[in-house]
Structures are given as structure tokens and as C-alpha cells.
Write a protein that holds these residues in place. Structure first.
Motif, PDB file in Angstrom:
ATOM      1  N   GLN A 123      25.968  -9.214 -23.345  1.00  0.00           N
ATOM      2  CA  GLN A 123      24.640  -9.486 -23.391  1.00  0.00           C
ATOM      3  C   GLN A 123      24.126  -9.484 -24.705  1.00  0.00           C
ATOM      4  O   GLN A 123      24.842  -8.655 -25.665  1.00  0.00           O
ATOM      5  CB  GLN A 123      23.995  -8.091 -22.566  1.00  0.00           C
ATOM      6  CG  GLN A 123      22.735  -8.559 -22.383  1.00  0.00           C
ATOM      7  CD  GLN A 123      22.000  -7.420 -21.204  1.00  0.00           C
ATOM      8  OE1 GLN A 123      22.859  -6.698 -20.435  1.00  0.00           O
ATOM      9  NE2 GLN A 123      20.796  -7.281 -21.219  1.00  0.00           N
ATOM     10  N   SER A 136      15.006 -10.491 -17.983  1.00  0.00           N
ATOM     11  CA  SER A 136      15.524  -9.353 -17.232  1.00  0.00           C
ATOM     12  C   SER A 136      17.145  -9.137 -17.238  1.00  0.00           C
ATOM     13  O   SER A 136      17.851 -10.071 -17.412  1.00  0.00           O
ATOM     14  CB  SER A 136      15.215 -10.117 -15.546  1.00  0.00           C
ATOM     15  OG  SER A 136      16.413  -9.546 -14.637  1.00  0.00           O
ATOM     16  N   THR A 137      17.410  -8.046 -17.248  1.00  0.00           N
ATOM     17  CA  THR A 137      18.926  -7.584 -17.558  1.00  0.00           C
ATOM     18  C   THR A 137      19.868  -8.271 -16.271  1.00  0.00           C
ATOM     19  O   THR A 137      20.759  -8.800 -16.789  1.00  0.00           O
ATOM     20  CB  THR A 137      19.226  -6.285 -17.708  1.00  0.00           C
ATOM     21  OG1 THR A 137      18.299  -5.679 -18.599  1.00  0.00           O
ATOM     22  CG2 THR A 137      20.551  -5.694 -17.807  1.00  0.00           C
ATOM     23  N   ARG A 138      19.258  -8.317 -15.060  1.00  0.00           N
ATOM     24  CA  ARG A 138      20.106  -8.894 -14.161  1.00  0.00           C
ATOM     25  C   ARG A 138      20.314 -10.163 -14.407  1.00  0.00           C
ATOM     26  O   ARG A 138      21.457 -10.766 -14.236  1.00  0.00           O
ATOM     27  CB  ARG A 138      19.264  -8.772 -12.713  1.00  0.00           C
ATOM     28  CG  ARG A 138      20.052  -9.392 -11.614  1.00  0.00           C
ATOM     29  CD  ARG A 138      19.245  -9.295 -10.259  1.00  0.00           C
ATOM     30  NE  ARG A 138      19.430  -9.728  -9.157  1.00  0.00           N
ATOM     31  CZ  ARG A 138      19.468 -10.968  -8.558  1.00  0.00           C
ATOM     32  NH1 ARG A 138      18.628 -11.881  -9.406  1.00  0.00           N
ATOM     33  NH2 ARG A 138      19.833 -11.542  -7.737  1.00  0.00           N
ATOM     34  N   GLN A 149      22.730 -11.093 -17.223  1.00  0.00           N
ATOM     35  CA  GLN A 149      24.320 -11.105 -16.942  1.00  0.00           C
ATOM     36  C   GLN A 149      24.941 -11.943 -15.852  1.00  0.00           C
ATOM     37  O   GLN A 149      25.962 -12.252 -16.256  1.00  0.00           O
ATOM     38  CB  GLN A 149      24.342  -9.383 -16.304  1.00  0.00           C
ATOM     39  CG  GLN A 149      24.041  -8.341 -17.625  1.00  0.00           C
ATOM     40  CD  GLN A 149      24.299  -6.901 -17.021  1.00  0.00           C
ATOM     41  OE1 GLN A 149      24.995  -6.854 -16.001  1.00  0.00           O
ATOM     42  NE2 GLN A 149      23.821  -5.904 -17.965  1.00  0.00           N
ATOM     43  N   ILE A 197      29.654  -7.169 -20.230  1.00  0.00           N
ATOM     44  CA  ILE A 197      29.506  -7.918 -19.035  1.00  0.00           C
ATOM     45  C   ILE A 197      30.687  -9.138 -19.197  1.00  0.00           C
ATOM     46  O   ILE A 197      30.929  -9.476 -18.129  1.00  0.00           O
ATOM     47  CB  ILE A 197      27.993  -8.449 -19.006  1.00  0.00           C
ATOM     48  CG1 ILE A 197      28.064  -9.291 -17.491  1.00  0.00           C
ATOM     49  CG2 ILE A 197      27.810  -9.626 -20.034  1.00  0.00           C
ATOM     50  CD1 ILE A 197      28.308  -8.470 -16.411  1.00  0.00           C
ATOM     51  N   ARG A 247      25.143  -4.631 -10.848  1.00  0.00           N
ATOM     52  CA  ARG A 247      25.042  -3.886 -12.242  1.00  0.00           C
ATOM     53  C   ARG A 247      23.700  -4.080 -13.137  1.00  0.00           C
ATOM     54  O   ARG A 247      23.263  -3.326 -13.765  1.00  0.00           O
ATOM     55  CB  ARG A 247      26.186  -4.580 -13.017  1.00  0.00           C
ATOM     56  CG  ARG A 247      26.722  -3.869 -14.355  1.00  0.00           C
ATOM     57  CD  ARG A 247      27.733  -4.802 -15.038  1.00  0.00           C
ATOM     58  NE  ARG A 247      28.290  -4.002 -15.985  1.00  0.00           N
ATOM     59  CZ  ARG A 247      27.998  -4.364 -17.278  1.00  0.00           C
ATOM     60  NH1 ARG A 247      26.930  -5.184 -17.458  1.00  0.00           N
ATOM     61  NH2 ARG A 247      28.613  -3.644 -18.425  1.00  0.00           N
ATOM     62  N   GLY A 248      23.153  -5.439 -12.982  1.00  0.00           N
ATOM     63  CA  GLY A 248      21.984  -5.413 -13.966  1.00  0.00           C
ATOM     64  C   GLY A 248      20.705  -4.803 -13.335  1.00  0.00           C
ATOM     65  O   GLY A 248      19.945  -4.379 -14.068  1.00  0.00           O
ATOM     66  N   GLU A 249      20.630  -4.706 -12.024  1.00  0.00           N
ATOM     67  CA  GLU A 249      19.637  -3.941 -11.498  1.00  0.00           C
ATOM     68  C   GLU A 249      19.692  -2.463 -11.607  1.00  0.00           C
ATOM     69  O   GLU A 249      18.621  -1.880 -11.975  1.00  0.00           O
ATOM     70  CB  GLU A 249      19.620  -4.317  -9.826  1.00  0.00           C
ATOM     71  CG  GLU A 249      19.290  -5.548  -9.575  1.00  0.00           C
ATOM     72  CD  GLU A 249      19.540  -6.036  -7.980  1.00  0.00           C
ATOM     73  OE1 GLU A 249      19.986  -5.115  -7.412  1.00  0.00           O
ATOM     74  OE2 GLU A 249      19.238  -7.115  -7.663  1.00  0.00           O
ATOM     75  N   GLN A 263      18.559  -2.021 -15.366  1.00  0.00           N
ATOM     76  CA  GLN A 263      17.219  -2.120 -15.804  1.00  0.00           C
ATOM     77  C   GLN A 263      16.471  -1.274 -15.275  1.00  0.00           C
ATOM     78  O   GLN A 263      15.287  -0.867 -15.754  1.00  0.00           O
ATOM     79  CB  GLN A 263      16.813  -3.610 -15.648  1.00  0.00           C
ATOM     80  CG  GLN A 263      16.956  -4.030 -14.269  1.00  0.00           C
ATOM     81  CD  GLN A 263      16.403  -5.496 -14.124  1.00  0.00           C
ATOM     82  OE1 GLN A 263      16.877  -6.267 -14.914  1.00  0.00           O
ATOM     83  NE2 GLN A 263      15.722  -6.046 -13.130  1.00  0.00           N
ATOM     84  N   SER A 321      23.248   0.244 -23.445  1.00  0.00           N
ATOM     85  CA  SER A 321      24.715  -0.072 -22.979  1.00  0.00           C
ATOM     86  C   SER A 321      25.490   0.840 -23.618  1.00  0.00           C
ATOM     87  O   SER A 321      25.279   1.225 -24.869  1.00  0.00           O
ATOM     88  CB  SER A 321      24.789  -1.330 -22.920  1.00  0.00           C
ATOM     89  OG  SER A 321      24.125  -2.121 -22.092  1.00  0.00           O
TER      90      SER A 321
END
Length: 311
Positions: free
Chosen positions: A10, A53-55, A58, A87, A111-113, A116, A194
Motif C-alpha cells: 500500500q 478506501s483501504t479496502r 488493497q 499486502i 483485511r482492508g475493512e 480501515q 500498518s
């Protein structure tokens, strides 16, 4: 002479990164499969707005890395090693044959959810360049506290590290770093802290989901970006993937391990070329090249040359 496929983490994401992938049947097949598994249009994930969004970030990194790596392998021979930063380890595990692409998609979405949701705002990561590890660790110890949490996150090179924590804590460390002679102390395009203890709880939750997912022994040597060691046992690999969000990334040692094991060709999967820049400091002999911006026939020729030298 051996080859390594390296998958970025990321921070490497770029708007339009999925739209810029090669227009090849195998790439389109991976995009279609991702749509079906996730039940959404994945090409909508790479807009500037979506990548907040991190989700989304990734998932885009996973899809781009796996699709392009499989394209190279289908046109040539398999590499000797794979490794991924954060990731990127999930793409590496898929390409190594240890984890199915469908399971990786579902796990990475979760993982992303989890990441974040744990830290929706006020946290992130900062790169510090120009100071040795000991100096940075001293500065972290001066600032870190329950009110100002900040930790070492990535060791990218002897004089390039990444820290993670709250914005105010990172700013305090960055100020001290500049005063100590750092050439750069810059926040990264990462909205979660992270690779530090702040993500221990989300990592535990991911571990529970991972317990239901089948893992196989990798068919290609898998190098952990956390421990810088080869992992072949499926249960150890499961732990490596599930827990890497809260463990320090030692990418410099990972590259050193690859080089010591005879790797002389590194191809960085998209997007970007950050890992290529880091690799050139370690691969004093050999070739380092990024997929993005390179011609497919050039990459083909390099892989075929590596295979011929190996045989």
C-alpha cells in the motif's frame, strides 16, 4: 542465477491502475473472476475517490499483481522466488500456488475493512530517509506514549524506514528527525498505522477468518517480507499472511536473502517502481526492472535468459 517477482504494498497505488493493465485475455479473465467473487465491478475500485478506501487499495494491488504475474508465467517459465511487501504478500502467495485467487480476494477485502474500521482517521505512516535505524528508534522512544502512539513499521534500506502511528505522534518524530539530519520525513498515502501493535486486534480477527481457508505448500519459493525467510509450511504461511499487518516489514533483509540465494533478476509487478529503486541498492550485480513501463517482449527476453542460464 535465479529470478524474483516482487509485489508492492500500500502506498504504491495509482488512479486508473486496473484500467492500465495489459489488454490480454488472461488479464481480463482475472478481472472477471474478481468481479464474480466480490460481486462488484472491480474496475470501479481504481478511481481517485475509490482509492481513499483501504479496502479498494488493497484489492487493486492484489488483482494487478496476480494478473500480471500470471501473464508473465504463462508466456515464460515460473520464477524461482516470490515476495511481497505487506499486502503484496497475498499476491505472492497466490502466484506461488499456496492460496487460491478467490480466497485471497475475500481475505483481502476483509483485511482492508478491518484495518480501515479500526482507524478511520487520524493515523497513517511516514517515511524517514537519511537516518540510521538506531537513531530513528531513539526518536520513537522519545515520543511514543499511550497519548502519542508511534512505532517502527518498515525497514526498507539502512537509511530509509517507515514509521506508523497517530498523525500528531508522527509529526513529532518527523520534526526531531529533520533536526537530526534526515533528508526527508514525508507522510505516505496510507490511512492506517500498518505493521505495528496498533493493528494487533484486526490481525487477530483476520486470523480467525483465515482458519477456514485451505492453504497449500507453495510451488514457488515464498520469501516472507516480515521475517525475510523462506516459508514452505502451509500453517506458517497462513500465520505470516494473517499477521503481517501488525508486524514490522524488513524488506531490506528480504532482498538481501534473495540476493544471497542467487537471485539476479527482480521484476516488480505493478503498479510503480518503488521496490525496484530499493532493490538496486542490494542487487549490485544483475537486473532490476519494473513491469509498469516495460515492454512485455523485454520482460519475456529477460526471463528466458534467466531460465537458460539456470539450466
Amino acid at each position: 542465477m535465479s529470478s524474483l517477482l516482487a509485489f508492492p504494498g500500500q502506498g504504491a497505488q495509482q488512479p486508473g491502475m486496473l484500467h492500465q493493465l495489459p489488454d490480454e485475455p488472461l488479464v481480463r479473465l482475472h478481472l472477471q473472476q474478481a468481479c464474480e467473487v466480490l460481486d462488484e465491478e472491480v474496475l470501479a475500485l481504481d478511481s481517485s475517490e475509490a482509492l481513499r478506501s483501504t479496502r479498494a487499495v488493497q484489492l487493486c494491488l492484489l488483482i494487478a499483481g496476480v494478473a500480471c504475474a500470471q501473464l508473465l508465467i504463462a508466456r515464460n517459465a515460473a520464477p524461482d522466488y516470490v515476495a511481497g511487501l505487506s499486502i503484496g504478500a497475498y499476491a505472492a502467495a497466490v502466484v506461488a500456488g499456496a492460496l487460491s485467487f478467490a480466497d485471497a480476494l475475500r481475505l483481502v477485502a476483509l483485511r482492508g475493512e478491518l484495518m480501515q474500521n479500526a482507524y478511520p482517521s487520524g493515523y497513517g505512516m511516514t517515511a524517514i530517509v537519511g537516518l540510521d535505524l538506531g537513531t530513528v528508534e531513539t526518536l520513537l522512544a522519545q515520543v511514543n506514549s499511550p497519548a502519542l502512539p508511534v512505532y517502527l513499521a518498515n525497514i526498507n534500506a539502512p537509511n530509509q524506514v517507515v514509521i506508523a502511528g497517530s498523525h500528531s505522534a508522527m509529526a513529532a518524530v518527523a520534526e526531531r528527525a529533520r533536526a537530526s539530519g534526515a533528508g526527508l520525513a514525508k507522510p505516505l498515502a496510507v490511512s492506517v498505522p500498518s505493521h505495528c501493535p496498533l493493528l494487533a486486534e484486526p490481525a487477530w480477527q483476520l486470523q480467525q477468518a483465515f482458519a477456514q481457508v485451505p492453504m497449500q505448500r507453495p510451488a514457488i519459493h515464498y520469501l516472507s517480507g516480515s521475517s525475510a525467510r523462506l516459508i514452505a509450511d502451509p500453517e506458517r504461511l497462513r500465520d505470516d499472511l494473517a499477521g503481517n499487518m501488525c508486524r514490522i516489514v524488513d524488506w531490506h533483509s528480504t532482498l538481501q536473502t534473495a540476493y544471497e540465494r542467487g537471485v539476479r533478476l527482480q521484476i516488480e509487478l505493478p503498479p510503480g517502481a518503488v521496490l525496484s529503486t530499493l532493490a538496486r541498492r542490494v542487487f549490485v550485480q544483475g537486473t532490476v526492472i519494473a513491469f509498469q513501463g516495460a515492454r512485455l517482449d523485454t520482460l519475456d527476453a529477460l526471463l528466458r535468459q534467466e531460465v537458460s542460464l539456470r539450466s
